[in-house]
Motif scaffolding. Structure first.
Motif, short mmCIF file in Angstrom:
data_model
loop_
_atom_site.label_atom_id
_atom_site.label_comp_id
_atom_site.label_asym_id
_atom_site.label_seq_id
_atom_site.Cartn_x
_atom_site.Cartn_y
_atom_site.Cartn_z
N MET A 61 4.84 3.60 -1.38
CA MET A 61 4.59 4.55 -0.58
C MET A 61 6.56 4.28 -0.06
O MET A 61 7.37 3.24 0.17
CB MET A 61 4.35 3.66 0.32
N GLN A 62 7.16 5.73 0.16
CA GLN A 62 8.66 5.96 0.45
C GLN A 62 7.78 4.95 2.13
O GLN A 62 7.38 4.78 3.10
CB GLN A 62 8.54 7.48 0.70
N THR A 63 9.48 5.16 2.31
CA THR A 63 9.82 4.37 3.72
C THR A 63 11.07 5.17 4.41
O THR A 63 11.74 5.65 3.98
CB THR A 63 10.22 2.79 4.07
N LYS A 64 10.91 5.71 5.61
CA LYS A 64 12.17 7.02 6.59
C LYS A 64 12.71 5.36 7.98
O LYS A 64 11.53 4.94 7.59
CB LYS A 64 11.33 7.64 7.01
N VAL B 224 9.89 2.79 8.85
CA VAL B 224 8.49 2.84 8.68
C VAL B 224 8.50 3.58 7.44
O VAL B 224 8.91 3.66 6.59
CB VAL B 224 8.01 3.90 9.98
N SER B 225 7.13 3.34 7.09
CA SER B 225 6.41 4.22 5.93
C SER B 225 6.11 5.40 6.10
O SER B 225 6.63 6.18 7.28
CB SER B 225 5.08 3.54 5.86
N LEU C 41 -2.73 0.64 1.20
CA LEU C 41 -1.89 2.12 0.64
C LEU C 41 -0.83 2.27 0.58
O LEU C 41 -0.01 3.01 0.40
CB LEU C 41 -2.59 3.83 0.85
N GLY C 42 -0.24 0.93 1.61
CA GLY C 42 0.86 1.35 2.11
C GLY C 42 1.75 2.02 3.35
O GLY C 42 2.82 2.51 4.14
N ILE C 43 0.86 2.43 4.52
CA ILE C 43 0.91 2.96 5.65
C ILE C 43 1.15 2.09 6.03
O ILE C 43 -0.53 1.06 6.65
CB ILE C 43 0.13 4.11 5.81
N THR C 44 1.63 1.60 6.75
CA THR C 44 2.33 0.43 8.01
C THR C 44 2.80 1.10 9.61
O THR C 44 2.36 0.02 10.04
CB THR C 44 3.01 -0.29 7.03
N ILE D 265 -8.11 1.83 8.63
CA ILE D 265 -6.78 1.05 8.60
C ILE D 265 -7.05 -0.35 7.37
O ILE D 265 -5.30 0.05 7.22
CB ILE D 265 -6.94 -0.23 10.46
N ASP D 266 -7.29 -0.46 7.11
CA ASP D 266 -7.50 -1.90 5.92
C ASP D 266 -7.11 -0.77 5.19
O ASP D 266 -6.15 -1.58 4.05
CB ASP D 266 -8.93 -1.78 5.38
#
Length: 326
Positions: free
Chosen positions: A1-4, A11-12, A43-46, A37-38
């Motif tokens: 997952m990319q972050t920004k 954040v993701s 998948l990297g969405i935090t 949510i799990d």
């Protein structure tokens, strides 16, 4: 997952809007919401988004249960300001310093956490100077109860005044292929001030997914039945837009939702959409947006299909429109 980055907060690159897990949409299933949510975290969405008003606090409690034992894996955003009576009716907006502090403590209890990463004012209180509201939020930050400050649906002048009191990290406002008004003043101002932008309803409350073909597709208790864009002639005109998006999505070998999200992500590195879903299947579909590559010619075609102001009808009913852009 990319972050920004939203200001200084990392954040993701895609968040998860959790509102529908507790209210407004039909077919809610708490166990499936928890599994969603799990899966998002796997998948990297935090970056999880909620508010104290969603489900009268039940949404925050749900997220608290979902992240128990893994607080350090989550960037948690919640909001205050939209006040609900015990029966669920809307009771106005409150941005008074006293309320800000009470609301934060209540959210911390429901979420069962020691701090909130990103704390938004959900709607601007016209009866409380923004300097007082932001001042109270800054005190919460100094106390360690929140880490970063945010605003939602605030007018340009309000954003600037707020930022002068304490740096604002993120502005959350509706932005999608059928809601592009922020491109005129708000998005340029955020970029001038270094404020990240979090589009909510990036899929037009589900309309841009192509899953809704007629008004009757909406359940009897679905709040979208009260939305002008889902009613009468507006519905028919907006469906024409969705049909064009579906054609292009087919050409790109992707889903309409993925095309709409890919377009948003292409608008800048400071854009972090938070599509909401309460089902793993749609979560998986949304996260596949990162497999969609839009060329310059694709973006030009999308602009022709969905120019600014294309949607028929207002975003909300009249009473709710009055509290936007304050």
């Amino acid at each position: 997952m990319q972050t920004k980055k939203l200001g200084e907060l990392e954040v993701s690159a895609l968040g998860l809007g959790c509102m529908g897990m507790s209210e407004f949409y039909s077919g809610r299933d708490e166990q499936e919401s928890l599994r969603t949510i799990d899966r998002a975290l796997e998948l990297g969405i935090t970056f999880l988004d909620t508010a104290n008003s969603y489900g009268l606090g039940q949404n925050e409690e749900l997220i608290g249960r979902a992240i128990k034992g893994r607080r350090d894996k989550v960037i948690l955003a919640t909001k205050f300001g939209n006040v609900r009576a015990e029966d669920g009716s809307y009771a106005g907006v409150n941005g008074s310093p006293e309320y800000v502090k009470q609301a934060c403590d209540a959210s911390l209890r429901r979420l069962n956490v020691d701090y909130i990463d990103l704390y938004y004012q959900h709607r601007v209180d016209p009866n409380t100077p923004i300097e007082e509201t932001i001042g109270a939020m800054a005190e919460l930050l100094r106390e360690g109860k929140i880490r970063y400050l945010g605003l939602s649906e605030a007018a340009p002048a309000t954003i600037r005044r707020a930022h002068n009191v304490h740096p604002i990290s993120a502005l959350q406002t509706e932005y999608s292929l059928w809601s592009r008004e922020v491109e005129d003043e708000i998005l340029p101002l955020c970029r001038e001030l270094g404020i990240g932008f979090v589009p909510y309803s990036p899929l037009g409350r589900g309309f841009l997914t192509g899953q809704i073909k007629q008004f009757e597709d909406l359940a009897k208790d679905d709040y979208r039945r009260n939305s002008p864009r889902f009613q009468g002639e507006n519905f028919r005109k907006n469906l024409d837009l969705v049909n064009k998006i579906e054609v292009m999505a087919k050409d790109k070998n992707c889903k309409p939702a993925q095309l709409a999200l890919a377009w948003l992500l292409a608008q800048g590195d400071d854009i972090v959409p938070i599509p909401g879903t309460k089902q793993r299947a749609y979560l998986e579909e949304n996260i596949s947006v990162f497999n969609v590559v839009l060329t310059d010619s694709d973006l030009l075609r999308i602009n022709e299909i969905a120019p600014k102001g294309i949607a028929s009808g207002t975003r909300y009913p009249e009473a709710q429109m009055r509290v936007l852009n304050q």
